[in-house]
Design a protein around this motif. Structure first.
Motif, PDB file in Angstrom:
ATOM      1  N   PHE A  68       0.858  -1.186   0.000  1.00 39.55           N
ATOM      2  CA  PHE A  68       0.000   0.000   0.000  1.00 39.55           C
ATOM      3  C   PHE A  68       0.895   1.237   0.000  1.00 39.55           C
ATOM      4  CE2 PHE A  68       0.704  -0.889   4.504  1.00 39.55           C
ATOM      5  CZ  PHE A  68       0.986   0.368   5.035  1.00 39.55           C
ATOM      6  N   ALA A  69       0.346   2.345  -0.470  1.00 38.91           N
ATOM      7  CA  ALA A  69       1.116   3.583  -0.589  1.00 38.91           C
ATOM      8  C   ALA A  69       1.379   4.212   0.768  1.00 38.91           C
ATOM      9  CB  ALA A  69       0.380   4.565  -1.494  1.00 38.91           C
ATOM     10  N   SER A  70       2.574   4.757   0.937  1.00 34.16           N
ATOM     11  CA  SER A  70       2.953   5.397   2.194  1.00 34.16           C
ATOM     12  C   SER A  70       2.186   6.695   2.404  1.00 34.16           C
ATOM     13  CB  SER A  70       4.458   5.689   2.201  1.00 34.16           C
ATOM     14  OG  SER A  70       4.754   6.742   1.292  1.00 34.16           O
ATOM     15  N   ASP A  71       2.238   7.204   3.638  1.00 34.93           N
ATOM     16  CA  ASP A  71       1.605   8.483   3.942  1.00 34.93           C
ATOM     17  C   ASP A  71       2.167   9.595   3.065  1.00 34.93           C
ATOM     18  OD1 ASP A  71       0.182   7.187   5.873  1.00 34.93           O
ATOM     19  OD2 ASP A  71       1.250   8.064   7.581  1.00 34.93           O
ATOM     20  N   ALA A  72       3.485   9.568   2.841  1.00 37.20           N
ATOM     21  CA  ALA A  72       4.130  10.607   2.034  1.00 37.20           C
ATOM     22  C   ALA A  72       3.638  10.567   0.597  1.00 37.20           C
ATOM     23  CB  ALA A  72       5.646  10.440   2.073  1.00 37.20           C
ATOM     24  N   VAL A  73       3.467   9.357   0.058  1.00 39.78           N
ATOM     25  CA  VAL A  73       2.974   9.216  -1.311  1.00 39.78           C
ATOM     26  C   VAL A  73       1.550   9.745  -1.421  1.00 39.78           C
ATOM     27  CG1 VAL A  73       2.277   7.546  -3.076  1.00 39.78           C
ATOM     28  CG2 VAL A  73       4.479   7.284  -1.923  1.00 39.78           C
ATOM     29  N   LEU A  74       0.693   9.363  -0.472  1.00 40.41           N
ATOM     30  CA  LEU A  74      -0.691   9.837  -0.496  1.00 40.41           C
ATOM     31  C   LEU A  74      -0.763  11.353  -0.380  1.00 40.41           C
ATOM     32  CD1 LEU A  74      -2.443   7.157   1.747  1.00 40.41           C
ATOM     33  CD2 LEU A  74      -2.536   7.357  -0.744  1.00 40.41           C
ATOM     34  N   ALA A  75       0.087  11.916   0.479  1.00 42.13           N
ATOM     35  CA  ALA A  75       0.096  13.370   0.637  1.00 42.13           C
ATOM     36  C   ALA A  75       0.510  14.070  -0.648  1.00 42.13           C
ATOM     37  CB  ALA A  75       1.036  13.765   1.775  1.00 42.13           C
ATOM     38  N   SER A  76       1.471  13.495  -1.358  1.00 42.36           N
ATOM     39  CA  SER A  76       1.943  14.115  -2.604  1.00 42.36           C
ATOM     40  C   SER A  76       0.896  14.039  -3.701  1.00 42.36           C
ATOM     41  CB  SER A  76       3.229  13.436  -3.074  1.00 42.36           C
ATOM     42  OG  SER A  76       2.974  12.114  -3.531  1.00 42.36           O
ATOM     43  N   HIS A  77       0.051  13.014  -3.652  1.00 46.84           N
ATOM     44  CA  HIS A  77      -0.979  12.842  -4.680  1.00 46.84           C
ATOM     45  C   HIS A  77      -2.294  13.533  -4.322  1.00 46.84           C
ATOM     46  CE1 HIS A  77       1.817  10.323  -6.582  1.00 46.84           C
ATOM     47  NE2 HIS A  77       1.387   9.121  -6.204  1.00 46.84           N
ATOM     48  N   GLY A 132       4.773   1.152  -0.204  1.00 44.46           N
ATOM     49  CA  GLY A 132       5.269   1.790  -1.419  1.00 44.46           C
ATOM     50  C   GLY A 132       5.689   3.222  -1.169  1.00 44.46           C
ATOM     51  N   GLU A 133       6.921   3.541  -1.543  1.00 46.33           N
ATOM     52  CA  GLU A 133       7.453   4.893  -1.329  1.00 46.33           C
ATOM     53  C   GLU A 133       7.684   5.653  -2.632  1.00 46.33           C
ATOM     54  OE1 GLU A 133       7.740   6.228   1.521  1.00 46.33           O
ATOM     55  OE2 GLU A 133       7.887   4.621   3.004  1.00 46.33           O
ATOM     56  N   ARG A 190      -3.500  14.724   4.688  1.00 46.01           N
ATOM     57  CA  ARG A 190      -2.975  13.595   5.434  1.00 46.01           C
ATOM     58  C   ARG A 190      -3.855  12.367   5.274  1.00 46.01           C
ATOM     59  NH1 ARG A 190      -2.243  14.913  11.495  1.00 46.01           N
ATOM     60  NH2 ARG A 190      -4.347  15.697  11.185  1.00 46.01           N
ATOM     61  N   SER A 191      -3.219  11.203   5.379  1.00 45.35           N
ATOM     62  CA  SER A 191      -3.960   9.950   5.358  1.00 45.35           C
ATOM     63  C   SER A 191      -4.815   9.843   6.607  1.00 45.35           C
ATOM     64  CB  SER A 191      -2.980   8.775   5.282  1.00 45.35           C
ATOM     65  OG  SER A 191      -3.667   7.548   5.406  1.00 45.35           O
ATOM     66  N   GLU A 196       1.581   2.919   9.772  1.00 49.65           N
ATOM     67  CA  GLU A 196       1.944   1.835  10.680  1.00 49.65           C
ATOM     68  C   GLU A 196       0.705   1.081  11.155  1.00 49.65           C
ATOM     69  OE1 GLU A 196       4.906   0.604  11.260  1.00 49.65           O
ATOM     70  OE2 GLU A 196       5.582   2.077   9.774  1.00 49.65           O
ATOM     71  N   HIS A 197      -0.406   1.805  11.298  1.00 46.38           N
ATOM     72  CA  HIS A 197      -1.664   1.152  11.666  1.00 46.38           C
ATOM     73  C   HIS A 197      -2.146   0.263  10.522  1.00 46.38           C
ATOM     74  CE1 HIS A 197      -2.900   4.251  14.985  1.00 46.38           C
ATOM     75  NE2 HIS A 197      -1.603   3.986  14.998  1.00 46.38           N
ATOM     76  N   LYS A 198      -2.081   0.797   9.297  1.00 44.43           N
ATOM     77  CA  LYS A 198      -2.492   0.002   8.129  1.00 44.43           C
ATOM     78  C   LYS A 198      -1.655  -1.268   8.035  1.00 44.43           C
ATOM     79  CE  LYS A 198      -3.729   4.015   5.262  1.00 44.43           C
ATOM     80  NZ  LYS A 198      -3.350   4.782   4.071  1.00 44.43           N
TER      81      LYS A 198
END
Length: 324
Positions: free
Chosen positions: A11-20, A49-50, A25-26, A31-33
């Motif tokens: 699954f995509a990291s928090d940083a990846v989701l934030a950039s997209h 995924g980073e 924020r997620s 870490e919970h996921k």
């Protein structure tokens, strides 16, 4: 898979989701996921995924692991580039249908439902109505309204609380959208009407707004000077606001009513008589528009609520005794 199968979930990291998602924020920390997914008995390994390449945040892991199969769901938007990635390692690309026996819901909607209030007020408007419709907005003009009780609730298991007629001109559709967890302002704009209903229902109190495409608050107060001085009268028939948006009306009077109402609502200078004057100007405009005359009950002022042509009428009295 068989006894020797090995399932890796990415699954995509928090940083990846934030950039997209423009920095948003997620909702669930990564870490919970990872912990939740890894706790499933069929999952052997979880990777995060980073990569910042859209749709391929897992690429580095994929090329390292060289799996035999890449599994995606049928709503995946990056099928072409994922198939191309599979050819690099000789993996099979498999699409699974989303056969759900329930209506899916997005994280955005889940959060909206959590944040939605369980109860909210409706509203009455005093002056400037229609100037909250973006195409009818006027620079320097004002809309004045206030939230009213009793509160309404969609409830659950038959506990709905809605002591008003539907189609009453009190902002019921905006309240329903807000209680349902929707973007109530956008919901009203999508109907082709204005934003004043959801704006004051969320803000509460006696509010003065700048006319414009979106709600911008000029100032608000408690509206205490109106306590016990207003009454609602059901006219006997509902109305639909969006059907009246393009009706010819005197917008000079609309703007004048908003200006007078703002002056009457100024903190420290509140004037019941001044607000009544504004309401009477609104009513004058409504009568010129063709609305039927409202009955008199010794009030200082009266008008149809909202777009008028039915629904509720608001009456302002000089005293609680005069109202009752």
């Amino acid at each position: 898979g068989g006894p020797n199968s090995y399932l890796v979930v990415s699954f995509a990291s928090d940083a990846v989701l934030a950039s997209h998602k423009q920095g948003r924020r997620s909702s669930i920390p990564q870490e919970h996921k990872k912990s939740l997914i890894g706790s499933m008995r069929m999952v052997d390994e979880v990777v995060v995924g980073e990569g910042l390449e859209h749709g391929l945040d897992f690429k580095e892991h994929f090329l390292r692991i060289k799996p035999h199969i890449l599994v995606v769901t049928e709503d995946d938007k990056y099928g072409d580039i994922k198939r191309e990635l599979c050819t690099q390692v000789g993996a099979k690309y498999v699409v699974l249908p989303k056969d759900l026996d329930y209506t899916p819901i997005s994280t955005t909607q889940i959060l909206a439902n959590i944040r939605a209030p369980s109860r909210c007020p409706l509203r009455v408007d005093f002056g400037g109505g229609w100037l909250d419709v973006p195409k009818l907005a006027r620079p320097g003009a004002y809309i004045v309204n206030c939230a009213v009780s009793p509160l309404v609730s969609l409830g659950g298991a038959g506990s709905k609380e809605w002591p008003y007629h539907i189609g009453g001109g009190l902002g019921g559709s905006a309240a329903h959208a807000l209680l349902s967890g929707k973007d109530s302002v956008q919901s009203e704009l999508d109907l082709g009407v204005g934003w004043q209903d959801p704006a004051v229902i969320k803000e509460t109190g006696l509010c003065v707004w700048h006319s414009g495409p979106k709600p911008t608050l000029d100032f608000k107060s408690s509206g205490q000077f109106l306590q016990g001085k207003m009454a609602l009268l059901w006219t006997g028939r509902p109305h639909v606001t969006y059907e009246k948006t393009d009706v010819t009306r005197d917008y000079e009077l609309v703007e004048k009513a908003g200006r007078l109402a703002r002056q009457a609502a100024l903190p420290g200078q509140e004037s019941l008589q001044g607000l009544a004057e504004a309401v009477q100007v609104s009513y004058q405009m409504q009568r010129l528009e063709g609305m039927a005359e409202l009955h008199s009950y010794g009030e200082l002022a009266k008008k149809y609520c909202g777009g008028g042509w039915g629904g509720y009428a608001v009456y302002i009295f000089g005293s609680t005794e005069g109202r009752d």
